[in-house]
Motif scaffolding. Sequence first.
Motif, PDB file in Angstrom:
ATOM      1  N   PHE A  45      50.990  27.569  18.401  1.00 41.53           N
ATOM      2  CA  PHE A  45      49.411  28.039  17.611  1.00 41.53           C
ATOM      3  C   PHE A  45      48.796  29.313  17.886  1.00 41.53           C
ATOM      4  O   PHE A  45      49.205  29.916  18.261  1.00 41.53           O
ATOM      5  CB  PHE A  45      48.935  26.783  18.641  1.00 41.53           C
ATOM      6  CG  PHE A  45      49.155  25.468  19.227  1.00 41.53           C
ATOM      7  CD1 PHE A  45      48.275  24.218  17.532  1.00 41.53           C
ATOM      8  CD2 PHE A  45      49.889  25.152  19.683  1.00 41.53           C
ATOM      9  CE1 PHE A  45      49.030  22.819  17.612  1.00 41.53           C
ATOM     10  CE2 PHE A  45      49.991  23.791  19.763  1.00 41.53           C
ATOM     11  CZ  PHE A  45      49.494  22.822  18.951  1.00 41.53           C
ATOM     12  N   ILE A  46      48.224  29.535  16.317  1.00 34.17           N
ATOM     13  CA  ILE A  46      47.130  30.220  16.533  1.00 34.17           C
ATOM     14  C   ILE A  46      46.289  30.571  17.267  1.00 34.17           C
ATOM     15  O   ILE A  46      45.154  29.495  16.854  1.00 34.17           O
ATOM     16  CB  ILE A  46      47.243  31.306  15.196  1.00 34.17           C
ATOM     17  CG1 ILE A  46      48.964  31.612  14.905  1.00 34.17           C
ATOM     18  CG2 ILE A  46      46.259  32.400  15.207  1.00 34.17           C
ATOM     19  CD1 ILE A  46      49.732  31.957  15.759  1.00 34.17           C
ATOM     20  N   THR A  47      45.372  30.940  18.020  1.00 32.74           N
ATOM     21  CA  THR A  47      43.864  30.660  18.652  1.00 32.74           C
ATOM     22  C   THR A  47      43.835  31.931  18.694  1.00 32.74           C
ATOM     23  O   THR A  47      44.302  33.465  18.620  1.00 32.74           O
ATOM     24  CB  THR A  47      44.949  30.106  20.281  1.00 32.74           C
ATOM     25  OG1 THR A  47      44.952  31.147  21.363  1.00 32.74           O
ATOM     26  CG2 THR A  47      45.763  29.141  20.760  1.00 32.74           C
ATOM     27  N   GLN A  48      42.779  31.486  18.822  1.00 33.17           N
ATOM     28  CA  GLN A  48      41.471  32.680  19.027  1.00 33.17           C
ATOM     29  C   GLN A  48      40.055  32.067  19.786  1.00 33.17           C
ATOM     30  O   GLN A  48      39.754  31.242  20.029  1.00 33.17           O
ATOM     31  CB  GLN A  48      40.605  33.036  17.831  1.00 33.17           C
ATOM     32  CG  GLN A  48      39.900  34.617  17.861  1.00 33.17           C
ATOM     33  CD  GLN A  48      40.152  34.789  16.078  1.00 33.17           C
ATOM     34  OE1 GLN A  48      40.613  35.032  15.549  1.00 33.17           O
ATOM     35  NE2 GLN A  48      38.569  35.933  15.733  1.00 33.17           N
ATOM     36  N   GLY A  49      39.248  33.101  20.462  1.00 33.59           N
ATOM     37  CA  GLY A  49      38.415  33.006  21.023  1.00 33.59           C
ATOM     38  C   GLY A  49      36.904  32.924  20.689  1.00 33.59           C
ATOM     39  O   GLY A  49      36.758  34.202  19.253  1.00 33.59           O
ATOM     40  N   ASP A  50      35.678  32.223  20.447  1.00 32.66           N
ATOM     41  CA  ASP A  50      34.695  32.011  19.579  1.00 32.66           C
ATOM     42  C   ASP A  50      34.267  33.087  19.037  1.00 32.66           C
ATOM     43  O   ASP A  50      33.568  33.699  18.363  1.00 32.66           O
ATOM     44  CB  ASP A  50      34.089  30.939  19.762  1.00 32.66           C
ATOM     45  CG  ASP A  50      34.624  29.315  19.610  1.00 32.66           C
ATOM     46  OD1 ASP A  50      35.553  29.525  18.875  1.00 32.66           O
ATOM     47  OD2 ASP A  50      34.027  28.683  19.605  1.00 32.66           O
ATOM     48  N   ALA A  51      34.301  34.444  20.616  1.00 29.60           N
ATOM     49  CA  ALA A  51      33.660  35.374  20.327  1.00 29.60           C
ATOM     50  C   ALA A  51      34.227  36.434  20.035  1.00 29.60           C
ATOM     51  O   ALA A  51      33.786  37.812  20.230  1.00 29.60           O
ATOM     52  CB  ALA A  51      32.772  36.033  21.695  1.00 29.60           C
ATOM     53  N   ASN A  52      36.092  36.560  19.586  1.00 26.06           N
ATOM     54  CA  ASN A  52      36.753  38.004  20.273  1.00 26.06           C
ATOM     55  C   ASN A  52      37.138  38.112  18.220  1.00 26.06           C
ATOM     56  O   ASN A  52      36.800  36.477  17.359  1.00 26.06           O
ATOM     57  CB  ASN A  52      38.106  37.184  19.947  1.00 26.06           C
ATOM     58  CG  ASN A  52      37.641  37.379  22.098  1.00 26.06           C
ATOM     59  OD1 ASN A  52      37.093  37.294  23.058  1.00 26.06           O
ATOM     60  ND2 ASN A  52      38.552  36.776  22.858  1.00 26.06           N
ATOM     61  N   ALA A  53      37.108  39.087  18.467  1.00 19.79           N
ATOM     62  CA  ALA A  53      37.490  39.142  16.986  1.00 19.79           C
ATOM     63  C   ALA A  53      39.092  38.888  16.510  1.00 19.79           C
ATOM     64  O   ALA A  53      39.275  39.133  15.315  1.00 19.79           O
ATOM     65  CB  ALA A  53      36.876  40.997  16.931  1.00 19.79           C
ATOM     66  N   VAL A  54      39.596  39.152  17.064  1.00 20.37           N
ATOM     67  CA  VAL A  54      41.093  39.371  17.105  1.00 20.37           C
ATOM     68  C   VAL A  54      41.640  37.895  17.350  1.00 20.37           C
ATOM     69  O   VAL A  54      41.322  37.224  18.418  1.00 20.37           O
ATOM     70  CB  VAL A  54      42.181  40.170  17.449  1.00 20.37           C
ATOM     71  CG1 VAL A  54      41.532  41.472  16.837  1.00 20.37           C
ATOM     72  CG2 VAL A  54      42.126  40.717  19.406  1.00 20.37           C
ATOM     73  N   THR A  55      42.848  37.370  17.225  1.00 24.61           N
ATOM     74  CA  THR A  55      43.582  36.652  17.459  1.00 24.61           C
ATOM     75  C   THR A  55      44.869  36.806  18.777  1.00 24.61           C
ATOM     76  O   THR A  55      44.639  37.963  19.011  1.00 24.61           O
ATOM     77  CB  THR A  55      44.286  35.327  16.820  1.00 24.61           C
ATOM     78  OG1 THR A  55      45.748  36.425  16.729  1.00 24.61           O
ATOM     79  CG2 THR A  55      43.365  35.279  15.348  1.00 24.61           C
ATOM     80  N   ASP A  56      44.990  35.468  19.509  1.00 20.99           N
ATOM     81  CA  ASP A  56      45.812  35.640  20.118  1.00 20.99           C
ATOM     82  C   ASP A  56      47.604  35.709  19.906  1.00 20.99           C
ATOM     83  O   ASP A  56      48.178  36.013  21.031  1.00 20.99           O
ATOM     84  CB  ASP A  56      46.223  34.683  21.895  1.00 20.99           C
ATOM     85  CG  ASP A  56      44.037  34.055  21.904  1.00 20.99           C
ATOM     86  OD1 ASP A  56      43.284  35.515  22.456  1.00 20.99           O
ATOM     87  OD2 ASP A  56      44.187  33.346  21.700  1.00 20.99           O
ATOM     88  N   GLY A  57      47.450  35.547  19.138  1.00 25.16           N
ATOM     89  CA  GLY A  57      48.956  35.564  18.622  1.00 25.16           C
ATOM     90  C   GLY A  57      49.427  34.253  18.517  1.00 25.16           C
ATOM     91  O   GLY A  57      48.500  33.644  18.476  1.00 25.16           O
ATOM     92  N   ALA A  58      50.595  34.152  18.110  1.00 27.98           N
ATOM     93  CA  ALA A  58      51.785  32.685  18.045  1.00 27.98           C
ATOM     94  C   ALA A  58      51.601  32.145  20.096  1.00 27.98           C
ATOM     95  O   ALA A  58      52.118  32.610  20.893  1.00 27.98           O
ATOM     96  CB  ALA A  58      52.591  32.912  17.791  1.00 27.98           C
ATOM     97  N   ILE A  59      50.994  30.850  20.265  1.00 28.49           N
ATOM     98  CA  ILE A  59      51.093  30.735  21.875  1.00 28.49           C
ATOM     99  C   ILE A  59      52.294  29.424  21.413  1.00 28.49           C
ATOM    100  O   ILE A  59      51.821  28.082  20.792  1.00 28.49           O
ATOM    101  CB  ILE A  59      49.976  29.419  21.971  1.00 28.49           C
ATOM    102  CG1 ILE A  59      49.015  30.974  21.999  1.00 28.49           C
ATOM    103  CG2 ILE A  59      49.787  29.622  23.661  1.00 28.49           C
ATOM    104  CD1 ILE A  59      49.257  32.513  22.927  1.00 28.49           C
ATOM    105  N   PRO A  60      53.022  29.068  21.902  1.00 28.39           N
ATOM    106  CA  PRO A  60      54.145  28.573  22.038  1.00 28.39           C
ATOM    107  C   PRO A  60      53.978  27.257  22.450  1.00 28.39           C
ATOM    108  O   PRO A  60      53.545  26.507  23.396  1.00 28.39           O
ATOM    109  CB  PRO A  60      56.147  29.259  22.879  1.00 28.39           C
ATOM    110  CG  PRO A  60      54.994  29.882  23.813  1.00 28.39           C
ATOM    111  CD  PRO A  60      54.316  31.259  22.711  1.00 28.39           C
ATOM    112  N   ILE A  61      54.202  25.880  22.209  1.00 30.97           N
ATOM    113  CA  ILE A  61      54.147  24.787  22.188  1.00 30.97           C
ATOM    114  C   ILE A  61      54.581  25.023  24.269  1.00 30.97           C
ATOM    115  O   ILE A  61      53.355  23.598  24.995  1.00 30.97           O
ATOM    116  CB  ILE A  61      54.473  23.308  21.615  1.00 30.97           C
ATOM    117  CG1 ILE A  61      55.786  23.173  21.769  1.00 30.97           C
ATOM    118  CG2 ILE A  61      54.438  23.795  20.641  1.00 30.97           C
ATOM    119  CD1 ILE A  61      56.695  22.269  21.208  1.00 30.97           C
ATOM    120  N   LYS A  62      54.765  25.290  24.008  1.00 31.87           N
ATOM    121  CA  LYS A  62      56.036  24.862  25.974  1.00 31.87           C
ATOM    122  C   LYS A  62      54.336  25.918  27.199  1.00 31.87           C
ATOM    123  O   LYS A  62      54.706  25.191  28.245  1.00 31.87           O
ATOM    124  CB  LYS A  62      57.036  25.378  26.545  1.00 31.87           C
ATOM    125  CG  LYS A  62      56.870  27.297  26.100  1.00 31.87           C
ATOM    126  CD  LYS A  62      58.974  28.210  26.567  1.00 31.87           C
ATOM    127  CE  LYS A  62      58.115  29.564  26.521  1.00 31.87           C
ATOM    128  NZ  LYS A  62      59.921  29.646  26.685  1.00 31.87           N
TER     129      LYS A  62
END
Length: 224
Positions: A120-137
Amino acid sequence: MDTNKEKTKQIGIILMIAVTVLLLPILLCNLTLIIKGSLSPERPPDLFGVAPLAVTSGSMEGKKADSFNEGALIFVKILDKKGIQKLQEGDVITFLSSDAYVTHRIVAVNRTKDGEVISFITQGDANAVTDGAIPIKNVIGKLVGSVNGLGSFAMFMQTPVGILVFVGIPVLIFIVYDVLRIVIYNKRIKSDNRKEIQEKEEEIERLRALVEKQNGDSDSKTQD
């Protein structure tokens, strides 16, 4: 008078029960979370499949219905592999990142050609950039609720001082109530004893006066 004392006693008992009913479940839940966290440090401790987590950053502050502020207490439903596969864009998930739990929103889902979710590509609602790809594990679960301002209190409850307070308050209240009950009882006993002694003294004086009167009458008859 006895009716008022009985009512006061009943009110005290009700207050003790209310405090116990309120604090005991909180204490038991807190102890359960601490024990579970110690036994399984690789995942957040949960109660009935839902893990309460305290929020220590403002990365999810926003105007969306499921946004939350720093200091909030969030509730995350622990998911198995099947549940993780059902997650979709817009869901707020908790995942493990560098030995810390992070809770951010899914902005994209990466799948294989067969449609299986791999990250999953995730991002905080208050952040300007994503966290990158988060593996399902690394995914722990999905956000199901939050209470702003309760996170700091929850963190305090898991400290030795917090546990001591929640154990000590009911015990202290019980001790204070018991001491007051004993003091009031002793005062009542002393008051009853004083009243009984006074009544006996009055009765003795009445009998003495009666005897003196009878003696006086007898002397008058003798002189006649």
